[in-house]
Design a protein around this motif. Sequence first.
Motif, PDB file in Angstrom:
ATOM      1  N   GLN A  24       0.734  -1.240  -0.112  1.00 23.46           N
ATOM      2  CA  GLN A  24      -0.021  -0.033  -0.093  1.00 23.46           C
ATOM      3  C   GLN A  24       0.910   0.982  -0.155  1.00 23.46           C
ATOM      4  O   GLN A  24       0.459   2.192  -0.565  1.00 23.46           O
ATOM      5  CB  GLN A  24      -0.920  -0.014   1.188  1.00 23.46           C
ATOM      6  CG  GLN A  24      -2.074  -1.069   1.085  1.00 23.46           C
ATOM      7  CD  GLN A  24      -2.911  -0.991   2.443  1.00 23.46           C
ATOM      8  OE1 GLN A  24      -2.565  -0.715   3.241  1.00 23.46           O
ATOM      9  NE2 GLN A  24      -4.030  -1.705   2.321  1.00 23.46           N
ATOM     10  N   THR A  25       2.120   1.232   0.745  1.00 19.86           N
ATOM     11  CA  THR A  25       2.835   2.557   0.804  1.00 19.86           C
ATOM     12  C   THR A  25       3.823   2.512  -0.571  1.00 19.86           C
ATOM     13  O   THR A  25       4.555   3.513  -0.829  1.00 19.86           O
ATOM     14  CB  THR A  25       3.781   2.295   1.788  1.00 19.86           C
ATOM     15  OG1 THR A  25       4.560   1.129   2.008  1.00 19.86           O
ATOM     16  CG2 THR A  25       2.813   2.498   3.123  1.00 19.86           C
ATOM     17  N   TYR A  27       3.858   3.191  -3.899  1.00 17.17           N
ATOM     18  CA  TYR A  27       3.043   3.627  -4.719  1.00 17.17           C
ATOM     19  C   TYR A  27       3.634   3.527  -6.226  1.00 17.17           C
ATOM     20  O   TYR A  27       4.683   3.760  -6.301  1.00 17.17           O
ATOM     21  CB  TYR A  27       2.932   5.325  -4.424  1.00 17.17           C
ATOM     22  CG  TYR A  27       2.148   5.676  -3.245  1.00 17.17           C
ATOM     23  CD1 TYR A  27       2.850   5.940  -1.985  1.00 17.17           C
ATOM     24  CD2 TYR A  27       0.671   5.536  -3.122  1.00 17.17           C
ATOM     25  CE1 TYR A  27       2.241   6.021  -0.856  1.00 17.17           C
ATOM     26  CE2 TYR A  27       0.164   6.040  -2.004  1.00 17.17           C
ATOM     27  CZ  TYR A  27       0.760   6.029  -0.807  1.00 17.17           C
ATOM     28  OH  TYR A  27       0.142   6.502   0.449  1.00 17.17           O
ATOM     29  N   GLN A  31      -0.752   6.427  -8.715  1.00 22.41           N
ATOM     30  CA  GLN A  31      -1.190   6.360  -7.413  1.00 22.41           C
ATOM     31  C   GLN A  31      -0.869   7.526  -6.410  1.00 22.41           C
ATOM     32  O   GLN A  31      -1.623   7.718  -5.531  1.00 22.41           O
ATOM     33  CB  GLN A  31      -0.780   4.939  -6.619  1.00 22.41           C
ATOM     34  CG  GLN A  31      -1.638   3.845  -7.217  1.00 22.41           C
ATOM     35  CD  GLN A  31      -1.127   2.258  -6.471  1.00 22.41           C
ATOM     36  OE1 GLN A  31      -0.006   2.338  -6.022  1.00 22.41           O
ATOM     37  NE2 GLN A  31      -1.950   1.438  -6.687  1.00 22.41           N
ATOM     38  N   ILE A  32      -0.123   8.174  -6.968  1.00 24.86           N
ATOM     39  CA  ILE A  32       0.231   9.575  -6.090  1.00 24.86           C
ATOM     40  C   ILE A  32      -0.761  10.435  -6.227  1.00 24.86           C
ATOM     41  O   ILE A  32      -1.137  10.754  -7.240  1.00 24.86           O
ATOM     42  CB  ILE A  32       1.755  10.158  -6.567  1.00 24.86           C
ATOM     43  CG1 ILE A  32       2.827   8.947  -6.524  1.00 24.86           C
ATOM     44  CG2 ILE A  32       1.999  11.215  -5.894  1.00 24.86           C
ATOM     45  CD1 ILE A  32       3.053   8.568  -5.068  1.00 24.86           C
ATOM     46  N   PRO A  33      -1.383  10.926  -5.209  1.00 19.44           N
ATOM     47  CA  PRO A  33      -2.440  12.002  -5.267  1.00 19.44           C
ATOM     48  C   PRO A  33      -1.795  13.328  -5.638  1.00 19.44           C
ATOM     49  O   PRO A  33      -0.799  13.736  -5.200  1.00 19.44           O
ATOM     50  CB  PRO A  33      -2.879  12.208  -3.657  1.00 19.44           C
ATOM     51  CG  PRO A  33      -2.546  10.884  -3.063  1.00 19.44           C
ATOM     52  CD  PRO A  33      -1.219  10.360  -3.782  1.00 19.44           C
ATOM     53  N   ASN A  38      -6.693  17.758  -5.608  1.00 17.32           N
ATOM     54  CA  ASN A  38      -7.206  17.541  -4.175  1.00 17.32           C
ATOM     55  C   ASN A  38      -7.110  18.735  -3.389  1.00 17.32           C
ATOM     56  O   ASN A  38      -6.515  18.807  -2.377  1.00 17.32           O
ATOM     57  CB  ASN A  38      -6.273  16.355  -3.458  1.00 17.32           C
ATOM     58  CG  ASN A  38      -6.481  15.064  -4.304  1.00 17.32           C
ATOM     59  OD1 ASN A  38      -7.671  14.398  -4.082  1.00 17.32           O
ATOM     60  ND2 ASN A  38      -5.700  14.817  -5.066  1.00 17.32           N
ATOM     61  N   SER A  44       2.172  16.778  -1.908  1.00 21.54           N
ATOM     62  CA  SER A  44       1.360  15.417  -1.893  1.00 21.54           C
ATOM     63  C   SER A  44       2.056  14.714  -0.686  1.00 21.54           C
ATOM     64  O   SER A  44       3.085  14.203  -0.594  1.00 21.54           O
ATOM     65  CB  SER A  44       1.422  14.717  -3.132  1.00 21.54           C
ATOM     66  OG  SER A  44       0.797  13.546  -3.134  1.00 21.54           O
ATOM     67  N   ASN A  45       1.124  14.223   0.088  1.00 20.52           N
ATOM     68  CA  ASN A  45       1.672  13.819   1.445  1.00 20.52           C
ATOM     69  C   ASN A  45       0.833  12.525   1.692  1.00 20.52           C
ATOM     70  O   ASN A  45      -0.067  12.623   3.169  1.00 20.52           O
ATOM     71  CB  ASN A  45       1.604  14.909   2.654  1.00 20.52           C
ATOM     72  CG  ASN A  45       2.126  14.486   4.058  1.00 20.52           C
ATOM     73  OD1 ASN A  45       3.065  13.716   4.010  1.00 20.52           O
ATOM     74  ND2 ASN A  45       1.289  14.993   5.031  1.00 20.52           N
ATOM     75  N   PRO A  46       0.393  11.555   1.181  1.00 16.77           N
ATOM     76  CA  PRO A  46      -0.621  10.481   1.182  1.00 16.77           C
ATOM     77  C   PRO A  46      -0.328   9.679   2.420  1.00 16.77           C
ATOM     78  O   PRO A  46      -1.290   9.118   3.221  1.00 16.77           O
ATOM     79  CB  PRO A  46      -0.547   9.622  -0.174  1.00 16.77           C
ATOM     80  CG  PRO A  46       1.121  10.018  -0.328  1.00 16.77           C
ATOM     81  CD  PRO A  46       1.156  11.350  -0.013  1.00 16.77           C
ATOM     82  N   ASP A  47       1.031   9.512   2.938  1.00 12.10           N
ATOM     83  CA  ASP A  47       1.187   8.754   3.979  1.00 12.10           C
ATOM     84  C   ASP A  47       1.285   9.600   5.342  1.00 12.10           C
ATOM     85  O   ASP A  47       1.363   9.060   6.384  1.00 12.10           O
ATOM     86  CB  ASP A  47       2.440   8.112   3.929  1.00 12.10           C
ATOM     87  CG  ASP A  47       2.607   7.064   2.886  1.00 12.10           C
ATOM     88  OD1 ASP A  47       1.461   6.555   2.687  1.00 12.10           O
ATOM     89  OD2 ASP A  47       3.449   6.851   1.981  1.00 12.10           O
ATOM     90  N   VAL A  78       6.758  10.215   0.426  1.00 10.01           N
ATOM     91  CA  VAL A  78       5.711   9.028   0.727  1.00 10.01           C
ATOM     92  C   VAL A  78       6.783   8.187   1.367  1.00 10.01           C
ATOM     93  O   VAL A  78       7.918   8.385   1.566  1.00 10.01           O
ATOM     94  CB  VAL A  78       5.544   8.279  -0.567  1.00 10.01           C
ATOM     95  CG1 VAL A  78       4.483   9.146  -1.359  1.00 10.01           C
ATOM     96  CG2 VAL A  78       6.483   8.123  -1.805  1.00 10.01           C
TER      97      VAL A  78
END
Length: 495
Positions: A24-25, A27, A31-33, A38, A44-47, A78
């Motif tokens: 899941q991590t 990416y 998959q990178i937002p 957004n 972009s800091n999805p984690d 990420v």
Amino acid sequence: MLKVILKTVIFFLLLTCTYTAFCQTAYTVNQIPDPKENGGGYVSNPDGILSATEVEDINAKISSIEKESNAQIAVVIVNNFNPNQNDFDFAFDLFKQWGIGSKESNNGLLLLVAKDRRKYRFITGTGLEGLLPDVKLRHIGEQALVPAFRENNYGQGVEDAIDKVGVVLLNKGNFSEINQLFTNPAKLIPSNNWLKILITVLAFVFCFYLFNKQKKSLKEFDGTLKEYKDKKLIKGCGLIFLLIFGSIFLFAFIGFENLSFLVKTKNLPVTLYIILGLVVFGNYKFAVSKLKQQHTDPKNEEDAIANFNKSAWWIVLFSPLVLLTLFSEAKRRKKNGARFEPVLDSYSREMQRVDRDENPRGKPYLTDGQKVEEHIKVFEYDIWLSKSGDQPKIIANEGEDYSKFSICPSCNFRTFTQPIKKTIKSATYSSSGTAELIKECENCHFETFISSAVLPKLVRSSSSSSGSSSSSSSSSSSSSWGGGSSSGGGAGGSW
């Protein structure tokens, strides 16, 4: 028996969960937002590695830089990404997919941070490679990112790096626009010009063939820069150099009103010679730069360039501009001639100079402060040893950035910077910020306060939502990037 089965099932469940969490991590690019899609912003800091406050502060800094310079900066942090890609390939693909920077000027910059891999990577748009070359970005990474990341201060490291990038982009001396001229060539070329054009093209094809054959001796240098990246770098920088130098040449020597001279059918062979000559000059400069990067020792560097020039002197027939570099290198060799003459020890015996290619850090003869002075190009130290090895002499030679630093009052090394602005509190849309003008030592990190300043609150553009003004298309409220591209320039590292 039942207990053994249960333990086995639990073990495989835990293993599956761990693998799933890892995947899941890790990416993929898709998959990178995208922060622009957004809620706007640049981070972009999805984690959740950065706190909400840190993301807000970084967004504010980047927004301020964009308003003043029009450059677009994206930050992606990420835990991990596609294990089948290295950090350069992943960051380069992400930059291309998002299209960071404007389509016209390609003024984008991407900073990718992978926490688990302990890797960072800058990717620059082709329009910023001149202002933010690889060496500069590597220096920023080593100064801002690496020390903070080693202390797990990811937000502080990114903020410091953005501040240093901002110092470069907001320098008034760096504001310049490359005017690109588009003219329509003649539809028909007289038959008597075909032979001249054909001869010119064939001559330059032969030139490129011989010169590339000449450069085969430089392939031992491939270990210093990745071949894939280096090819991208050469193509991108070569194009920028061609545009810049060509524009200066046209505007300074021909004039706007006489540009039609170059596209007149009878002058096409001359135009072709000028353009291909610039390409040859660019290739020659890149070959020389590769030789410089290959050597740490200035004596070895000079000898390598001199030998290369002796074997490639004929290239001046295709690009007279090469003479400028030949004269410059000859002048430098003459200036440094006495520097490399053997010095004498206390017994009047000639001493041996330490080869800095074999000992680039100067161990154990240079102090940590002297190593820093060499790193920031204040001094170049020559180390001389007696035959017995017990009488080392250290001789300092002024480096190219000697005048940019002064003596530090704390450690007494010439590592004290010129006044720089240090942001204490970033300005936001709701509150003003504070900054200090300081001088900082690159060696002992001693700081001297000069003055303080108030950073005004950020102001949202009233036209950004309506899209009526083209200048607002790159504001923080924009819903997409500008379609910029990169040739692969940038720098990366680990901590």
